[in-house]
Write a protein that holds these residues in place. Structure first.
Motif, PDB file in Angstrom:
ATOM      1  N   GLY B 236      11.386 -29.269  -0.443  1.00  0.00           N
ATOM      2  CA  GLY B 236      12.453 -29.076  -1.603  1.00  0.00           C
ATOM      3  C   GLY B 236      11.684 -29.269  -2.991  1.00  0.00           C
ATOM      4  N   LEU B 237      11.598 -28.451  -3.959  1.00  0.00           N
ATOM      5  CA  LEU B 237      10.876 -28.805  -5.052  1.00  0.00           C
ATOM      6  C   LEU B 237      11.589 -29.935  -5.876  1.00  0.00           C
ATOM      7  CD1 LEU B 237      10.417 -24.994  -6.510  1.00  0.00           C
ATOM      8  CD2 LEU B 237       8.787 -26.418  -5.917  1.00  0.00           C
ATOM      9  N   GLY B 238      10.545 -30.749  -6.183  1.00  0.00           N
ATOM     10  CA  GLY B 238      10.774 -31.903  -7.166  1.00  0.00           C
ATOM     11  C   GLY B 238      11.350 -33.146  -6.666  1.00  0.00           C
ATOM     12  N   SER B 239      11.308 -32.869  -5.069  1.00  0.00           N
ATOM     13  CA  SER B 239      11.773 -34.289  -4.436  1.00  0.00           C
ATOM     14  C   SER B 239      10.833 -34.727  -3.670  1.00  0.00           C
ATOM     15  CB  SER B 239      12.770 -33.678  -3.424  1.00  0.00           C
ATOM     16  OG  SER B 239      12.856 -34.595  -2.124  1.00  0.00           O
ATOM     17  N   PHE B 240      10.318 -36.312  -4.241  1.00  0.00           N
ATOM     18  CA  PHE B 240       9.241 -36.969  -3.466  1.00  0.00           C
ATOM     19  C   PHE B 240       9.589 -37.081  -2.002  1.00  0.00           C
ATOM     20  CE2 PHE B 240       6.994 -40.868  -2.389  1.00  0.00           C
ATOM     21  CZ  PHE B 240       5.598 -40.553  -2.963  1.00  0.00           C
ATOM     22  N   ARG B 241      10.665 -37.491  -1.625  1.00  0.00           N
ATOM     23  CA  ARG B 241      10.934 -37.829  -0.175  1.00  0.00           C
ATOM     24  C   ARG B 241      10.794 -36.532   0.566  1.00  0.00           C
ATOM     25  NH1 ARG B 241      16.826 -39.103   1.562  1.00  0.00           N
ATOM     26  NH2 ARG B 241      17.062 -37.850  -0.113  1.00  0.00           N
ATOM     27  N   GLY B 242      11.117 -35.327  -0.105  1.00  0.00           N
ATOM     28  CA  GLY B 242      10.882 -34.053   0.538  1.00  0.00           C
ATOM     29  C   GLY B 242       9.523 -33.747   0.757  1.00  0.00           C
ATOM     30  N   SER B 243       8.581 -34.152  -0.164  1.00  0.00           N
ATOM     31  CA  SER B 243       7.179 -33.519   0.040  1.00  0.00           C
ATOM     32  C   SER B 243       6.658 -34.605   1.138  1.00  0.00           C
ATOM     33  CB  SER B 243       6.232 -33.841  -1.113  1.00  0.00           C
ATOM     34  OG  SER B 243       6.802 -34.478  -2.402  1.00  0.00           O
ATOM     35  N   VAL B 244       7.135 -35.579   1.385  1.00  0.00           N
ATOM     36  CA  VAL B 244       6.435 -36.802   2.387  1.00  0.00           C
ATOM     37  C   VAL B 244       6.850 -36.246   3.780  1.00  0.00           C
ATOM     38  CG1 VAL B 244       6.780 -39.018   3.506  1.00  0.00           C
ATOM     39  CG2 VAL B 244       6.785 -38.838   0.942  1.00  0.00           C
ATOM     40  N   VAL B 245       8.255 -35.709   3.826  1.00  0.00           N
ATOM     41  CA  VAL B 245       8.702 -35.320   5.128  1.00  0.00           C
ATOM     42  C   VAL B 245       8.074 -33.768   5.633  1.00  0.00           C
ATOM     43  CG1 VAL B 245      10.615 -34.270   6.426  1.00  0.00           C
ATOM     44  CG2 VAL B 245      10.819 -36.253   5.051  1.00  0.00           C
ATOM     45  N   GLY B 246       7.772 -33.263   4.352  1.00  0.00           N
ATOM     46  CA  GLY B 246       7.277 -31.769   4.233  1.00  0.00           C
ATOM     47  C   GLY B 246       5.674 -31.554   4.776  1.00  0.00           C
ATOM     48  N   ALA B 247       5.048 -32.725   4.124  1.00  0.00           N
ATOM     49  CA  ALA B 247       3.863 -32.702   4.377  1.00  0.00           C
ATOM     50  C   ALA B 247       3.376 -33.176   6.014  1.00  0.00           C
ATOM     51  CB  ALA B 247       3.059 -33.921   3.612  1.00  0.00           C
ATOM     52  N   LEU B 248       4.231 -34.166   6.573  1.00  0.00           N
ATOM     53  CA  LEU B 248       3.833 -34.836   7.712  1.00  0.00           C
ATOM     54  C   LEU B 248       4.383 -33.549   8.878  1.00  0.00           C
ATOM     55  CD1 LEU B 248       4.950 -38.311   7.326  1.00  0.00           C
ATOM     56  CD2 LEU B 248       2.821 -37.311   7.262  1.00  0.00           C
ATOM     57  N   LEU B 249       5.526 -32.905   8.525  1.00  0.00           N
ATOM     58  CA  LEU B 249       5.803 -31.885   9.400  1.00  0.00           C
ATOM     59  C   LEU B 249       4.791 -30.817   9.516  1.00  0.00           C
ATOM     60  CD1 LEU B 249       9.419 -30.887   8.709  1.00  0.00           C
ATOM     61  CD2 LEU B 249       8.547 -31.491  10.967  1.00  0.00           C
ATOM     62  N   ALA B 250       4.108 -30.501   8.279  1.00  0.00           N
ATOM     63  CA  ALA B 250       3.099 -29.377   8.564  1.00  0.00           C
ATOM     64  C   ALA B 250       2.103 -29.891   9.028  1.00  0.00           C
ATOM     65  CB  ALA B 250       2.566 -28.881   6.842  1.00  0.00           C
ATOM     66  N   GLY B 251       1.645 -31.210   8.805  1.00  0.00           N
ATOM     67  CA  GLY B 251       0.468 -31.785   9.351  1.00  0.00           C
ATOM     68  C   GLY B 251       0.470 -31.705  10.984  1.00  0.00           C
TER      69      GLY B 251
END
Lengths: 344, 292
Positions: B236-251
């Motif tokens: 989700g653009l602009g959400s720090f929490r979102g990038s944490v979850v997104g990055a770990l999921l993608a990894g």
């Protein structure tokens, strides 16, 4: 953006414009008699880039939607054509391959299907999300082409040779040049006709204010999907021609930065004009030819020119010609205004 | 069936990849959240971090020094870039910001080719992290464990910066409603520049730690920015929490698929993004209106 340019000209200049257009076409028709193999090839490259960028202009310039996945229809058409012409091992493809006259409609059909499907999915989103999902689709295409080595040749590319159609030897560079010239001219006129049609005006309306277009009763999703497929179709024609020109189709054709080239050309040339794509394509190829070998790292020069265009000439070279442009002072004014606001 | 130790190995590997993505993606996401700018040049800043880190490490042989110096240099580049090129465009169509940062990415990538050449350079793993550790029966490179820990520390630091400091407050408020913050007499423009520098610095940290894990080459910037975009869009653009979850999921997705279906490993994060967007058009933690 210079839609509605025609109103600036009265009937006299209308005759002049027709004369100019016919003159330009006649000039291009004469070129292969003067230029050699290399020069003619360069002009073919120019035509293909022009068609590719003009089809992108339908999206960015006329409808106001930014796709980063325009490489997808371009590459899909090229691969579909290449696979059936070369008879690659795919179910339903005869081992001996099929003639180009049959392969091209198949390739265009493949593009229509792929564009309709990806457009239907992607157009549910807008803005940055739309840009990113189209980029993702094009990268999916890239990786599929890269990994399915058996069918596409993977990283090595798919080699094809230009066949003879209706006794017309495409291997001959002059013959191929004329084929490309007439096809690109036909496509360009078709796109131009499209943008002047009621359909084209609705697209401009969507660009200016989509909500208002909806309130007027237009199903904007359908219009956007339609233009997405049409733009994909013309990009597909460009892809087929590029594959035939190079005699090889590589996964790079599907890489997102291939679509980025269309963006660059359209922006430098001028969005929302179609002919700006020709100016931009000439500029890009001209810069490459002039600067390669003279300036090390010439893409830096290109990048700088591009950035300067975004900052100072957002309407592109076409905008400069018809008299829209921002001066250096406007931009400095923006900078200072930003500071003043910040100090308040 | 794979044993427990194999699974542990895959998970740890996924976390290490995820942390690298997180360092790049969170800056990208914060910059978007505050300024509405999609920074295509973010990957190039990450790449500059890697090259600067390589130079410092080669000269001094101290990895920590590379980790300290490179991010500051890159943050400086980020500040100059924001001031000279993005500032004049804030009032204009977001389209021009995408186009502009795309152009800057082209320039920066070519500068790297000119200065360091087109070939990949190798970045030695620092001696103190060269070993292999035994984690739950899985042999795992110590360096990757270091990446996971460092990524977690940086992410926690940025989280605290956002939640506990005055500047963090301005950034969060600016993300929610920029006009309102300006009306309260806060210099949002300066916050933009600071945020841009912080994002650039984080990307550079990512670049330095990525050096020994992957190779350092002129194409790494564009490759990474695309992956980081995918992560940001998933979260989700602009959400720090979102990038944490997104990055770990993608990894994790990348790590699992490269073990089970290697051919699809580069595809999987794009497929993940398409799936997330179709179910939740605004990303996992995003506001569906943010990207419009």
């Amino acid at each position: 953006m210079a839609v509605g340019l025609g109103r600036r000209f009265d009937d006299n200049t209308r005759v002049m414009r027709w004369g100019l257009a016919i003159g330009v076409v006649a000039l291009f028709a004469l070129l292969p008699q003067v230029l050699g193999n290399y020069g003619t090839g360069l002009v073919v490259e120019f035509f293909v880039l022009l068609l590719f960028a003009a089809s992108y202009d339908l999206l960015i310039g006329y409808t106001g939607i930014i796709s980063f996945g325009h490489a997808l229809p371009y590459g899909v058409a090229a691969y579909a054509m290449g696979i059936v012409v070369a008879g690659r091992p795919l179910p339903g493809v005869p081992e001996a391959g099929v003639p180009l006259l049959v392969a091209t409609p198949i390739a265009l059909l493949a593009v229509i299907v792929v564009s309709a499907l990806t457009g239907w999915l992607a157009l549910r989103l807008s803005g940055v999300y739309f840009a990113m999902i189209t980029l993702a689709f094009s990268m999916v295409g890239y990786f599929v082409a890269f990994e399915s080595t058996g069918v596409t040749g993977g990283d090595n590319g798919l080699l094809i040779s230009r066949p003879e159609i209706l006794g017309y030897p495409l291997n001959d560079y002059v013959a191929f040049y004329y084929l490309v010239l007439w096809i690109v001219l036909g496509c360009f006129l078709a796109m131009r006709r499209l943008t002047c049609s009621p359909f084209g005006r609705v697209l401009v309306c969507i660009r200016e204010n989509e909500e208002r277009a909806r309130f007027l009763g237009y199903d904007t999703f359908r219009y956007k999907l339609a233009v997405f497929v049409v733009a994909g179709l013309f990009a597909g024609v460009a892809g087929v021609l590029q594959g035939l020109y190079l005699n090889i189709i590589t996964p790079d054709m599907l890489y997102w930065s291939t679509g980025g080239d269309a963006l660059l050309v359209t922006l430098i040339g001028g969005m929302g004009t179609l002919w700006g794509a020709a100016v931009g394509a000439a500029f890009l190829l001209g810069a490459r030819e002039l600067l390669t070998g003279i300036v090390e790292g010439w893409p830096i020069v290109l990048g700088v020119v591009y950035v300067l265009f975004v900052l100072f000439v957002p309407d592109g070279i076409a905008g400069l010609i018809v008299g829209h442009s921002r001066s250096v002072w406007d931009v400095i004014g923006d900078l200072q205004q930003g500071d003043v606001e910040a100090e308040d | 069936m794979a044993g427990v130790s194999t699974i542990v190995g895959i998970v740890l590997n996924g976390l290490a990849i995820g942390m690298l993505l997180l360092l790049v993606a969170s800056g990208l996401s914060l910059i978007f959240g505050l300024m509405g700018v999609v920074n295509f040049a973010h990957g190039s800043l990450y790449m500059f971090g890697a090259y600067f880190g390589l130079v410092v490490f080669d000269r001094t042989g101290v990895f920590v020094l590379a980790l300290l110096i490179a991010p500051f240099l890159v943050a400086g580049i980020g500040m100059v870039m924001e001031y000279l090129t993005l500032r004049p465009l804030y009032g204009r169509d977001p389209l021009y910001q995408i186009l502009l940062t795309f152009g800057i990415a082209l320039i920066l990538d070519e500068v790297v080719v000119l200065v360091w050449g087109p070939n990949a350079l190798s970045f030695a793993t620092p001696a103190w992290a060269g070993g292999v550790l035994n984690v739950a029966g899985a042999a795992f490179p110590a360096y990757r464990l270091f990446v996971i820990v460092l990524g977690a520390i940086v992410a926690a630091g940025v989280y605290l910066f956002l939640q506990r400091t005055r500047y963090g407050l301005v950034v969060r408020a600016g993300t929610a409603n920029r006009t309102m913050v300006e009306a309260s007499g806060i210099n949002v423009k300066r916050a933009f520049t600071v945020m841009f520098a912080v994002g650039a610095g984080m990307a550079a940290v990512g670049g330095v730690v990525a050096g020994p894990m992957l190779s350092v080459n002129p194409a790494m910037g564009l490759e990474t920015v695309i992956e980081a975009f995918v992560v940001v869009v998933i979260g989700g653009l602009g959400s720090f929490r979102g990038s944490v979850v997104g990055a770990l999921l993608a990894g994790l997705a990348q790590s699992f698929s490269s073990f089970y279906v290697p051919a699809a490993s580069s595809l999987v994060i794009f497929a993940l993004m398409v799936a997330v967007l179709l179910v939740r058009p605004g990303g996992l933690f995003g506001d569906p209106e943010a990207g419009h």
